[in-house]
Design an enzyme around this catalytic site. Structure first.
Site, mmCIF file in Angstrom:
data_model
loop_
_atom_site.group_PDB
_atom_site.id
_atom_site.type_symbol
_atom_site.label_atom_id
_atom_site.label_comp_id
_atom_site.label_asym_id
_atom_site.label_seq_id
_atom_site.Cartn_x
_atom_site.Cartn_y
_atom_site.Cartn_z
ATOM 1 N N ARG A 162 0.829 -1.211 0.000
ATOM 2 C CA ARG A 162 0.000 0.000 0.000
ATOM 3 C C ARG A 162 0.868 1.268 0.000
ATOM 4 O O ARG A 162 0.977 1.960 -1.005
ATOM 5 C CB ARG A 162 -0.952 -0.033 1.217
ATOM 6 C CG ARG A 162 -2.062 0.991 1.188
ATOM 7 C CD ARG A 162 -1.665 2.400 1.576
ATOM 8 N NE ARG A 162 -1.044 2.511 2.894
ATOM 9 C CZ ARG A 162 -0.478 3.608 3.342
ATOM 10 N NH1 ARG A 162 -0.429 4.704 2.599
ATOM 11 N NH2 ARG A 162 0.112 3.657 4.533
ATOM 12 N N ASP A 163 1.512 1.554 1.133
ATOM 13 C CA ASP A 163 2.304 2.794 1.213
ATOM 14 C C ASP A 163 3.421 2.750 0.173
ATOM 15 O O ASP A 163 3.748 3.743 -0.465
ATOM 16 C CB ASP A 163 2.895 2.934 2.627
ATOM 17 C CG ASP A 163 3.324 4.358 2.955
ATOM 18 O OD1 ASP A 163 3.669 5.116 2.034
ATOM 19 O OD2 ASP A 163 3.313 4.715 4.152
ATOM 20 N N CYS A 204 4.316 9.264 0.255
ATOM 21 C CA CYS A 204 2.926 9.712 0.139
ATOM 22 C C CYS A 204 2.863 10.736 -0.977
ATOM 23 O O CYS A 204 3.661 11.670 -0.995
ATOM 24 C CB CYS A 204 2.463 10.317 1.463
ATOM 25 S SG CYS A 204 0.812 10.999 1.362
HETATM 26 P P1 HMG Z 1 -13.020 14.605 -2.092
HETATM 27 O O1 HMG Z 1 -12.755 14.976 -3.496
HETATM 28 O O2 HMG Z 1 -13.172 15.683 -1.086
HETATM 29 O O3 HMG Z 1 -14.244 13.577 -1.957
HETATM 30 O O4 HMG Z 1 -11.848 13.638 -1.631
HETATM 31 P P2 HMG Z 1 -15.736 13.612 -2.384
HETATM 32 O O5 HMG Z 1 -16.496 12.888 -1.330
HETATM 33 O O6 HMG Z 1 -16.145 15.002 -2.769
HETATM 34 O O7 HMG Z 1 -15.735 12.686 -3.705
HETATM 35 C C1 HMG Z 1 -15.104 13.076 -4.899
HETATM 36 C C2 HMG Z 1 -15.080 11.891 -5.852
HETATM 37 O O8 HMG Z 1 -14.311 10.824 -5.303
HETATM 38 C C3 HMG Z 1 -16.457 11.313 -6.122
HETATM 39 O O9 HMG Z 1 -16.427 10.767 -7.446
HETATM 40 C C4 HMG Z 1 -16.528 10.171 -5.140
HETATM 41 O O10 HMG Z 1 -17.421 9.153 -5.534
HETATM 42 C C5 HMG Z 1 -15.094 9.649 -5.158
HETATM 43 P P3 HMG Z 1 -17.052 11.549 -8.702
HETATM 44 O O11 HMG Z 1 -18.488 11.783 -8.337
HETATM 45 O O12 HMG Z 1 -16.253 12.831 -8.817
HETATM 46 O O13 HMG Z 1 -16.818 10.598 -9.831
HETATM 47 N N1 HMG Z 1 -14.742 8.996 -3.911
HETATM 48 C C6 HMG Z 1 -14.249 7.737 -3.814
HETATM 49 N N2 HMG Z 1 -13.952 6.812 -4.742
HETATM 50 C C7 HMG Z 1 -13.477 5.628 -4.310
HETATM 51 N N3 HMG Z 1 -13.246 5.351 -3.009
HETATM 52 C C8 HMG Z 1 -13.517 6.258 -2.061
HETATM 53 C C9 HMG Z 1 -14.039 7.515 -2.461
HETATM 54 N N4 HMG Z 1 -14.401 8.604 -1.777
HETATM 55 C C10 HMG Z 1 -14.841 9.497 -2.662
HETATM 56 N N5 HMG Z 1 -13.271 5.971 -0.778
HETATM 57 C C11 HMG Z 1 -11.064 11.774 -0.359
HETATM 58 C C12 HMG Z 1 -11.808 13.091 -0.326
HETATM 59 C C13 HMG Z 1 -10.800 11.383 1.074
HETATM 60 C C14 HMG Z 1 -11.927 10.718 -1.036
HETATM 61 C C15 HMG Z 1 -9.755 11.971 -1.162
HETATM 62 O O14 HMG Z 1 -9.076 13.068 -0.635
HETATM 63 C C16 HMG Z 1 -8.868 10.771 -1.126
HETATM 64 O O15 HMG Z 1 -9.196 9.710 -1.672
HETATM 65 N N6 HMG Z 1 -7.685 10.888 -0.461
HETATM 66 C C17 HMG Z 1 -6.794 9.781 -0.312
HETATM 67 C C18 HMG Z 1 -5.393 10.261 -0.194
HETATM 68 C C19 HMG Z 1 -4.468 9.099 0.048
HETATM 69 O O16 HMG Z 1 -4.803 7.951 -0.199
HETATM 70 N N7 HMG Z 1 -3.238 9.424 0.517
HETATM 71 C C20 HMG Z 1 -2.253 8.448 0.761
HETATM 72 C C21 HMG Z 1 -2.557 7.554 1.924
HETATM 73 S S1 HMG Z 1 -2.250 8.316 3.515
HETATM 74 C C22 HMG Z 1 -0.559 8.056 3.774
HETATM 75 O O17 HMG Z 1 0.138 7.625 2.903
HETATM 76 C C23 HMG Z 1 -0.026 8.329 5.143
HETATM 77 C C24 HMG Z 1 0.241 7.053 5.966
HETATM 78 O O18 HMG Z 1 1.130 6.185 5.305
HETATM 79 C C25 HMG Z 1 0.846 7.444 7.305
HETATM 80 C C26 HMG Z 1 2.015 8.426 7.105
HETATM 81 O O19 HMG Z 1 3.053 8.054 6.577
HETATM 82 O O20 HMG Z 1 1.789 9.576 7.457
HETATM 83 C C27 HMG Z 1 -1.058 6.299 6.249
HETATM 84 MG MG MG Z 2 3.264 6.412 5.244
#
Ligand code: HMG
Ligand code: MG
Length: 303
Positions: A16-17, A241
């Protein structure tokens, strides 16, 4: 000398990450093979994928396919990231054993990564945590930027404590404290961990260290001294990320295993097999593994 834990659990977040940050699209079959090989090497908790918006993280768009194709080992926990109810529904359909809600100790990062404030994120996680518990799925929380933020700079331990408390209040069972940009040093790490430990038991707190500044092994040792016994690591040091530019991969599983083996701490994981996986996946990605111990062991075997 501090008494260190006799057993440690490693969560391999490589699939994943590790892969979420890759520019080239990686075939689902490679992701599946990576997870299967980690299962065979003795990993008992593997972070497989994310049910997030494919517009935000295109590499994770095949989450359902990958989850459907992995070979599940008995007792192995396969976890996935779920930022909202839509993500939870995907995770439920995919039979995830554990879900991860991911918030941040920095407002700026929360906005960049999940497009909402810290308070709003908690309101999104609340029904997710409730639904997960109703289905008997364990809920882990991740607190990004717990020791530094690419947008706002310094992050105080109080900010970690604040988010940890909010997560605890909505029923998140485990608190992962993350150094997203890999800037922390051991004392700063201990302060962030201490803040989480005000709200969570020792067994329910883990460390997630990106190794940008080469401090991750030192930080893990600092956590071991506190009795913390769960860490996220990533085979071959894959990771990053997309919303934390410049941050490198997670600390390599191989390097942490080498440390733990030297300390006589049991993990149930076969270091030699993980080294081989790290070399294999790095070959597929067309680069050398970011695993110091992994590369050293591989070089010795090749000689
Ligand atoms: P948004 O644009 O504010 O969401 O994003 P929305 O609710 O307005 O939806 C926009 C569109 O996304 C819609 O589709 C939804 O259906 C779709 P459209 O109508 O435009 O076709 N949508 C989804 N599709 C699939 N699965 C879903 C989903 N939710 C909405 N779950 C949102 C908000 C949270 C969805 C967006 O910002 C997002 O997906 N962010 C993810 C970012 C991410 O994955 N970052 C990396 C992981 S975190 C990380 O790496 C840190 C970690 O490792 C720890 C560390 O190291 O710090 C964990
Ligand atoms: Mg991370």
């Amino acid at each position: 000398m501090a008494v260190l834990p006799s057993k440690v659990t490693l969560v391999d977040v490589g699939p994943r990450d590790g892969l979420q940050n890759e520019k080239q699209t990686i075939a689902a079959e490679v992701k599946v093979e990576l997870v299967d090989r980690l299962t065979d090497a003795g990993l008992r908790n593997i972070e497989v994928t994310s049910f997030v918006s494919p517009k935000w993280v295109p590499q994770m768009a095949d989450a359902a396919e990958v989850m459907a194709r992995i070979r599940r080992g008995p007792g192995v926990v396969y976890s996935v990231l779920t930022p909202n109810m839509k993500g939870f529904e995907g995770a439920l359909a995919a039979r995830a054993d554990e879900i991860v809600v991911f918030g941040a100790a920095s407002e700026a990062f929360s906005q960049k990564n999940i497009n909402c404030s810290i308070a709003e994120s908690i309101e999104r996680f609340r029904p997710v945590a409730e639904a997960a518990r109703a289905h008997g799925i364990r809920v882990r929380g991740a607190i990004s930027c717990a020791m530094g933020c690419p947008y706002q700079g310094e992050v105080k331990p109080e900010a970690v404590g604040y988010v940890a408390k909010l997560m605890k209040d909505i029923g998140v069972q485990h608190c992962g404290v993350a150094d997203t940009i890999g800037v922390a040093t051991p004392r700063a790490t201990q302060a962030a961990m201490q803040a989480a430990l005000k709200h969570y038991e020792l067994a329910d707190v883990s460390g997630h260290f990106h190794d940008t500044y080469g401090q991750a092994i030192g930080n893990i040792y600092a956590c071991l001294e506190m009795g913390i016994s769960t860490f996220d690591t990533s085979v071959a040091g894959l990771g990053g990320c997309p919303y934390a530019k410049g941050a490198t991969g997670n600390v390599a599983t191989e390097d942490v295993l080498y440390l733990l083996q030297g300390l006589g701490i049991a993990t149930g994981i076969d270091l030699a097999r993980v080294v081989a996986i790290g070399q294999w996946v790095s070959g597929i990605l067309g680069r050398k593994a970011f695993a110091r111990a992994g590369n050293a062991i591989a070089a010795k075997l090749a000689a």
